[in-house]
Design a protein around this motif. Structure first.
Motif, mmCIF file in Angstrom:
data_model
loop_
_atom_site.group_PDB
_atom_site.id
_atom_site.type_symbol
_atom_site.label_atom_id
_atom_site.label_comp_id
_atom_site.label_asym_id
_atom_site.label_seq_id
_atom_site.Cartn_x
_atom_site.Cartn_y
_atom_site.Cartn_z
ATOM 1 N N ARG A 110 -0.096 -22.303 9.705
ATOM 2 C CA ARG A 110 -0.697 -21.526 8.619
ATOM 3 C C ARG A 110 -2.149 -21.250 8.965
ATOM 4 N N ILE A 111 -2.556 -19.998 8.861
ATOM 5 C CA ILE A 111 -3.913 -19.587 9.230
ATOM 6 C C ILE A 111 -4.593 -19.007 8.004
ATOM 7 N N ARG A 112 -5.787 -19.527 7.693
ATOM 8 C CA ARG A 112 -6.617 -18.959 6.624
ATOM 9 C C ARG A 112 -7.821 -18.325 7.282
ATOM 10 N N LEU A 113 -7.813 -17.009 7.294
ATOM 11 C CA LEU A 113 -8.888 -16.254 7.937
ATOM 12 C C LEU A 113 -10.092 -16.163 7.020
ATOM 13 N N GLY A 114 -11.223 -15.746 7.562
ATOM 14 C CA GLY A 114 -12.428 -15.595 6.757
ATOM 15 C C GLY A 114 -12.257 -14.563 5.661
ATOM 16 N N ARG A 115 -12.973 -14.744 4.564
ATOM 17 C CA ARG A 115 -12.890 -13.825 3.429
ATOM 18 C C ARG A 115 -13.199 -12.405 3.879
ATOM 19 N N GLY A 116 -12.414 -11.482 3.375
ATOM 20 C CA GLY A 116 -12.590 -10.081 3.735
ATOM 21 C C GLY A 116 -11.832 -9.684 4.985
ATOM 22 N N ASN A 117 -11.420 -10.657 5.771
ATOM 23 C CA ASN A 117 -10.623 -10.380 6.955
ATOM 24 C C ASN A 117 -9.196 -10.157 6.484
ATOM 25 N N GLN A 118 -8.684 -8.984 6.652
ATOM 26 C CA GLN A 118 -7.353 -8.636 6.143
ATOM 27 C C GLN A 118 -6.237 -9.050 7.095
ATOM 28 N N GLY A 119 -6.554 -9.884 8.064
ATOM 29 C CA GLY A 119 -5.520 -10.393 8.948
ATOM 30 C C GLY A 119 -5.288 -9.565 10.197
ATOM 31 N N GLU A 120 -6.054 -8.481 10.388
ATOM 32 C CA GLU A 120 -5.805 -7.628 11.546
ATOM 33 C C GLU A 120 -6.011 -8.378 12.858
ATOM 34 N N GLU A 121 -7.097 -9.122 12.980
ATOM 35 C CA GLU A 121 -7.365 -9.849 14.222
ATOM 36 C C GLU A 121 -6.303 -10.902 14.480
ATOM 37 N N GLY A 122 -5.989 -11.668 13.459
ATOM 38 C CA GLY A 122 -4.964 -12.703 13.615
ATOM 39 C C GLY A 122 -3.616 -12.106 13.953
ATOM 40 N N LEU B 268 -1.997 -16.123 6.688
ATOM 41 C CA LEU B 268 -0.791 -15.834 7.458
ATOM 42 C C LEU B 268 -0.062 -17.136 7.751
ATOM 43 N N MET B 269 1.258 -17.059 7.926
ATOM 44 C CA MET B 269 2.020 -18.229 8.344
ATOM 45 C C MET B 269 3.036 -17.817 9.395
ATOM 46 N N MET B 270 3.122 -18.618 10.428
ATOM 47 C CA MET B 270 4.090 -18.424 11.485
ATOM 48 C C MET B 270 5.103 -19.549 11.427
ATOM 49 N N VAL B 271 6.371 -19.235 11.643
ATOM 50 C CA VAL B 271 7.418 -20.244 11.722
ATOM 51 C C VAL B 271 8.083 -20.091 13.082
ATOM 52 N N GLU C 41 -6.437 -21.075 20.031
ATOM 53 C CA GLU C 41 -6.929 -19.699 19.930
ATOM 54 C C GLU C 41 -7.131 -19.280 18.479
ATOM 55 N N LEU C 42 -6.188 -19.648 17.612
ATOM 56 C CA LEU C 42 -6.272 -19.246 16.208
ATOM 57 C C LEU C 42 -7.432 -19.908 15.479
ATOM 58 N N LYS C 43 -7.852 -21.080 15.934
ATOM 59 C CA LYS C 43 -8.989 -21.769 15.301
ATOM 60 C C LYS C 43 -10.270 -20.944 15.406
ATOM 61 N N LYS C 44 -10.320 -20.036 16.352
ATOM 62 C CA LYS C 44 -11.478 -19.149 16.482
ATOM 63 C C LYS C 44 -11.507 -18.118 15.352
ATOM 64 N N GLN C 45 -10.356 -17.895 14.694
ATOM 65 C CA GLN C 45 -10.230 -16.902 13.632
ATOM 66 C C GLN C 45 -10.394 -17.497 12.234
ATOM 67 N N GLY C 46 -10.124 -18.807 12.092
ATOM 68 C CA GLY C 46 -10.196 -19.417 10.765
ATOM 69 C C GLY C 46 -9.599 -20.807 10.743
ATOM 70 N N LEU C 47 -9.257 -21.284 9.557
ATOM 71 C CA LEU C 47 -8.679 -22.615 9.387
ATOM 72 C C LEU C 47 -7.197 -22.579 9.738
ATOM 73 N N VAL C 48 -6.729 -23.616 10.425
ATOM 74 C CA VAL C 48 -5.341 -23.663 10.879
ATOM 75 C C VAL C 48 -4.708 -24.983 10.451
ATOM 76 N N GLU C 49 -3.485 -24.879 9.928
ATOM 77 C CA GLU C 49 -2.694 -26.059 9.561
ATOM 78 C C GLU C 49 -1.376 -25.989 10.325
ATOM 79 N N HIS C 50 -1.013 -27.076 10.986
ATOM 80 C CA HIS C 50 0.193 -27.105 11.829
ATOM 81 C C HIS C 50 1.069 -28.272 11.397
ATOM 82 N N THR C 51 2.363 -28.010 11.181
ATOM 83 C CA THR C 51 3.302 -29.083 10.848
ATOM 84 C C THR C 51 4.581 -28.911 11.660
ATOM 85 N N VAL C 52 5.238 -30.049 11.899
ATOM 86 C CA VAL C 52 6.497 -30.086 12.638
ATOM 87 C C VAL C 52 7.572 -30.596 11.686
ATOM 88 N N TRP C 53 8.734 -29.932 11.702
ATOM 89 C CA TRP C 53 9.843 -30.286 10.824
ATOM 90 C C TRP C 53 11.115 -30.376 11.648
#
Length: 96
Positions: free
Chosen positions: A8-20, A51-54, A76-88
């Motif tokens: 799960r990626i939380r980009l900076g405010r105003g960033n509409q996710g284009e870079e990510g 954004l969230m990737m599965v 790489e994604l940490k350069k764009q914002g906050l990242v949360e990673h989980t394994v299931w």
């Protein structure tokens, strides 16, 4: 045994996710591992900066930290914002 990873990626405010999204699409086309069954990218409709990737895997889970692919992607994604990673893993395997 099947298992998944969520990123799960939380980009900076105003960033509409284009870079990510560009980074994720580039990684999908260039570097998708052969043993990954599929992956999906979701966007939070209420918060466009989220954004969230599965990642769906078909091989055995070899480490609780997740795949090397996901760990490299996270760096790489940490350069764009906050990242949360989980394994299931499939819960039905523990019941048998």
């Amino acid at each position: 045994m099947s298992w998944i990873e969520t990123i799960r990626i939380r980009l900076g405010r105003g960033n509409q996710g284009e870079e990510g999204m560009r980074l994720l699409e580039m990684m999908e086309s260039d570097e998708k591992p052969l043993n990954m069954r599929q992956w999906e990218i979701y966007m939070n409709p209420a918060v466009k900066e989220e954004l969230m990737m599965v990642l769906h895997w078909g091989e055995n889970l070899s480490t609780l930290q997740g795949s090397g692919f996901a760990l490299a992607l996270i760096q790489e994604l940490k350069k764009q914002g906050l990242v949360e990673h989980t394994v299931w893993e499939d819960a039905r395997l523990g019941i048998r």
